[in-house]
Design a protein around this motif. Structure first.
Motif, short mmCIF file in Angstrom:
data_model
loop_
_atom_site.label_atom_id
_atom_site.label_comp_id
_atom_site.label_asym_id
_atom_site.label_seq_id
_atom_site.Cartn_x
_atom_site.Cartn_y
_atom_site.Cartn_z
N VAL A 14 0.83 -1.21 0.00
CA VAL A 14 0.00 0.00 0.00
C VAL A 14 0.86 1.26 0.00
CG1 VAL A 14 -1.70 1.32 1.32
CG2 VAL A 14 -1.94 -1.16 1.13
N VAL A 15 1.86 1.28 0.87
CA VAL A 15 2.76 2.45 0.95
C VAL A 15 3.56 2.59 -0.34
CG1 VAL A 15 4.73 3.47 2.17
CG2 VAL A 15 2.92 2.35 3.47
N GLY A 16 4.04 1.45 -0.87
CA GLY A 16 4.83 1.48 -2.10
C GLY A 16 4.03 2.01 -3.28
N ALA A 17 2.77 1.58 -3.39
CA ALA A 17 1.92 2.05 -4.47
C ALA A 17 1.68 3.56 -4.36
CB ALA A 17 0.58 1.32 -4.45
N ASP A 18 1.48 4.04 -3.13
CA ASP A 18 1.24 5.47 -2.91
C ASP A 18 2.47 6.29 -3.30
OD1 ASP A 18 -0.41 7.67 -1.83
OD2 ASP A 18 1.15 7.79 -0.31
N LEU A 19 3.64 5.84 -2.88
CA LEU A 19 4.88 6.56 -3.22
C LEU A 19 5.13 6.54 -4.73
CD1 LEU A 19 7.34 5.32 -0.42
CD2 LEU A 19 6.07 7.47 -0.52
N LEU A 20 4.88 5.39 -5.35
CA LEU A 20 5.10 5.26 -6.79
C LEU A 20 4.18 6.20 -7.57
CD1 LEU A 20 6.45 3.73 -9.15
CD2 LEU A 20 4.57 2.09 -9.03
N ILE A 21 2.91 6.27 -7.18
CA ILE A 21 1.96 7.14 -7.86
C ILE A 21 2.39 8.60 -7.75
CG2 ILE A 21 -0.40 8.06 -7.78
CD1 ILE A 21 -1.33 5.25 -6.97
N LYS A 22 2.71 9.04 -6.53
CA LYS A 22 3.09 10.44 -6.32
C LYS A 22 4.36 10.79 -7.10
CE LYS A 22 0.97 11.09 -1.78
NZ LYS A 22 1.21 11.28 -0.33
N GLY A 23 5.38 9.95 -6.98
CA GLY A 23 6.64 10.23 -7.66
C GLY A 23 6.52 10.21 -9.16
N ALA A 24 5.86 9.18 -9.70
CA ALA A 24 5.73 9.04 -11.15
C ALA A 24 4.85 10.15 -11.73
CB ALA A 24 5.15 7.67 -11.50
N ALA A 25 3.78 10.50 -11.02
CA ALA A 25 2.88 11.55 -11.51
C ALA A 25 3.60 12.90 -11.59
CB ALA A 25 1.66 11.65 -10.59
N ARG A 26 4.35 13.22 -10.56
CA ARG A 26 5.07 14.51 -10.54
C ARG A 26 6.21 14.53 -11.55
NH1 ARG A 26 5.27 14.58 -3.96
NH2 ARG A 26 3.10 15.27 -3.60
N THR A 41 -3.25 7.23 -16.80
CA THR A 41 -2.20 6.21 -16.95
C THR A 41 -1.47 5.96 -15.63
OG1 THR A 41 -0.67 7.94 -17.73
CG2 THR A 41 -1.86 6.68 -19.39
N VAL A 42 -0.70 6.94 -15.18
CA VAL A 42 0.13 6.76 -13.98
C VAL A 42 -0.72 6.40 -12.77
CG1 VAL A 42 1.72 7.88 -12.38
CG2 VAL A 42 1.90 8.32 -14.83
N VAL A 43 -1.77 7.19 -12.52
CA VAL A 43 -2.59 6.96 -11.33
C VAL A 43 -3.39 5.66 -11.47
CG1 VAL A 43 -4.49 7.87 -9.94
CG2 VAL A 43 -2.75 9.43 -10.82
N ALA A 44 -3.95 5.43 -12.66
CA ALA A 44 -4.73 4.21 -12.88
C ALA A 44 -3.87 2.96 -12.74
CB ALA A 44 -5.39 4.25 -14.26
N PHE A 45 -2.68 2.98 -13.34
CA PHE A 45 -1.77 1.84 -13.22
C PHE A 45 -1.30 1.68 -11.78
CE2 PHE A 45 -1.51 2.28 -17.78
CZ PHE A 45 -1.24 1.00 -18.23
N PRO A 166 11.25 18.96 -5.60
CA PRO A 166 12.40 18.80 -6.50
C PRO A 166 12.35 17.47 -7.25
CG PRO A 166 13.11 19.56 -4.34
CD PRO A 166 11.66 19.20 -4.22
N MET A 167 12.90 17.45 -8.47
CA MET A 167 12.85 16.25 -9.30
C MET A 167 13.54 15.06 -8.64
SD MET A 167 13.97 15.67 -13.29
CE MET A 167 12.84 16.92 -13.88
N TRP A 168 14.67 15.32 -7.96
CA TRP A 168 15.40 14.21 -7.35
C TRP A 168 14.57 13.51 -6.27
CZ3 TRP A 168 16.41 14.14 -2.13
CH2 TRP A 168 16.33 15.36 -1.45
N GLN A 169 13.72 14.27 -5.58
CA GLN A 169 12.85 13.66 -4.59
C GLN A 169 11.80 12.76 -5.25
OE1 GLN A 169 11.10 16.26 -1.67
NE2 GLN A 169 13.04 17.25 -1.15
N ASN A 170 11.30 13.20 -6.41
CA ASN A 170 10.33 12.39 -7.15
C ASN A 170 10.96 11.09 -7.64
OD1 ASN A 170 8.27 14.29 -6.84
ND2 ASN A 170 8.93 15.43 -8.64
N VAL A 171 12.22 11.18 -8.09
CA VAL A 171 12.94 9.99 -8.53
C VAL A 171 13.08 9.01 -7.36
CG1 VAL A 171 15.14 9.10 -9.40
CG2 VAL A 171 14.17 11.20 -10.36
N LEU A 172 13.43 9.56 -6.18
CA LEU A 172 13.56 8.71 -4.99
C LEU A 172 12.23 8.06 -4.62
CD1 LEU A 172 15.93 10.69 -2.55
CD2 LEU A 172 16.42 8.61 -3.85
N LEU A 173 11.14 8.81 -4.77
CA LEU A 173 9.82 8.27 -4.47
C LEU A 173 9.50 7.08 -5.38
CD1 LEU A 173 7.56 11.43 -3.88
CD2 LEU A 173 8.29 9.74 -2.18
N VAL A 174 9.81 7.23 -6.68
CA VAL A 174 9.55 6.15 -7.65
C VAL A 174 10.39 4.92 -7.29
CG1 VAL A 174 9.79 5.42 -10.05
CG2 VAL A 174 8.88 7.69 -9.52
#
Length: 359
Positions: A14-26, A41-45, A166-174
């Motif tokens: 659950v936590v992983g999916a949430d982080l992935l959605i936020k990071g990938a979307a941003r 796409t991103v959110v639905a997947f 920042p972009m690097w934070q989004n990369v880390l989230l993904v």
């Protein structure tokens, strides 16, 4: 320890999916991808990421039946439990698009899954057809959204994209989200196999119940929160969309990457997958009646799920009262639900005709 591993795996998913959605979307937004595309796409997947991670891991670990059972169980759980709980909180509004387009698509895709699994498996070709259907469906949603001039899919996507990170934070989230999904899937599949062995039941039973309910937690939270906030149409749309993605995305992609065909044993092919189709088909008349899912209908949905799981467990453990329980469900609960749907449908049609005469 097995139960602890199971719970930890669910939390990580659950936590992983949430982080992935936020990071990938941003990240997508940083590269200029429109919000509509991100939402579709991103959110639905991302909301199907837990089911996908578990099914892929199960297929690679040799539990090929668990891969299908997870998706099938999630679809049954989504309709009967999530919509049941949400409707009991507050009657759910069913949009005309859901009745005319999305629910028929869900039923049609479910029929395809039933046909594909009649031989006991989903091979690479069939998985490829499902994956192609996923691409086609996503393109169709995008095209439809552009035609209607929709800028964003919903307020949550807009709020997510407006956050200045920042972009690097989004990369880390993904990366972090993917790592948690992989770990969570590994722990969940491992604990599911251990529980099945300890209880002397088929792994598919665990996949249809505990694993399916656990991987559907993101949909539970989204739909219940949307209902409490008064966004009662979003709750239904979220479940229908999730069910479509579970078949096209989870079964399609899992089947393509799996080294072996995804297996559907005798019980899955002859009982559980037809139940998934029956549940999807039930949505057609129930949603049409008054374009509302009321509290009593929500209660009926929950009662059907309790009965289904009860029968499932009784079959797996060969309990002595299995025959009597099946009789109560098949000749009591199911006919009652069908009679209720028939009567309310006739009354609703008469009401609509009366309104048309007045107009």
């Amino acid at each position: 320890m097995t139960w602890l591993l199971l719970v930890a795996g669910l939390v990580l998913l659950v936590v992983g999916a949430d982080l992935l959605i936020k990071g990938a979307a941003r990240l997508a937004s940083n590269f200029g991808v429109p919000a509509l595309v991100i939402g579709l796409t991103v959110v639905a997947f991302g909301t199907s990421a837990p089911e996908l991670a578990v099914s892929v891991k199960a297929a690679y670990s040799g539990q090929a039946e668990l891969a299908i059972a997870n998706a099938v169980g999630s679809n049954i759980f989504n309709v009967l439990v999530i919509l049941g709980i949400a409707a009991m909180i507050s009657p759910l509004i069913i949009s005309h698009q859901l009745i005319r387009q999305d629910v028929p698509i869900m039923v049609g895709i479910t029929i395809v899954a039933v046909i594909m699994t009649q031989d006991g498996s989903i091979n690479k070709l069939e998985a490829g057809i499902l994956a192609l259907g996923l691409v086609t469906y996503t393109w169709f949603l995008f095209y439809q959204g552009k035609q209607k001039g929709v800028d964003v899919s919903d307020g949550e996507v807009e709020e997510m994209l407006n956050a200045k990170v920042p972009m690097w934070q989004n990369v880390l989230l993904v990366i972090g989200g993917l790592v948690l999904l992989v770990m969570g899937a590994r722990w969940l599949v491992q604990s599911a196999v251990e529980l099945a062995t300890a209880w002397g039941v088929n792994e598919a039973v665990i996949g249809l119940t505990i694993v399916a309910a656990g991987t559907s937690l993101p949909e539970v939270v989204t739909s219940v929160v949307a209902t409490i906030r008064g966004q009662r149409d979003i709750a239904v749309g979220n479940v229908v969309g999730s069910n479509i993605f579970n078949i096209l995305c989870v079964l399609g992609i899992s089947g393509l990457v799996s080294p072996m065909p995804l297996l559907a044993g005798e019980q899955l092919a002859n009982v559980d997958i037809p139940v998934m189709l029956a549940v999807a088909a039930l949505c057609v008349p129930v949603f049409f009646i008054g374009s509302v899912l009321n509290r009593f209908e929500g209660f009926l949905f929950l009662a059907l799920y309790v009965a289904y799981v009860w029968v499932l467990i009784a079959m797996a453990l060969s309990l002595g009262y299995l025959a009597q329980l099946q009789d109560v469900v098949l000749y009591g609960l199911v006919p009652f639900v069908l009679l209720y749907v028939f009567i309310t449908l006739v009354l609703d049609l008469n009401k609509r005709r009366g309104q048309q005469r007045i107009n």
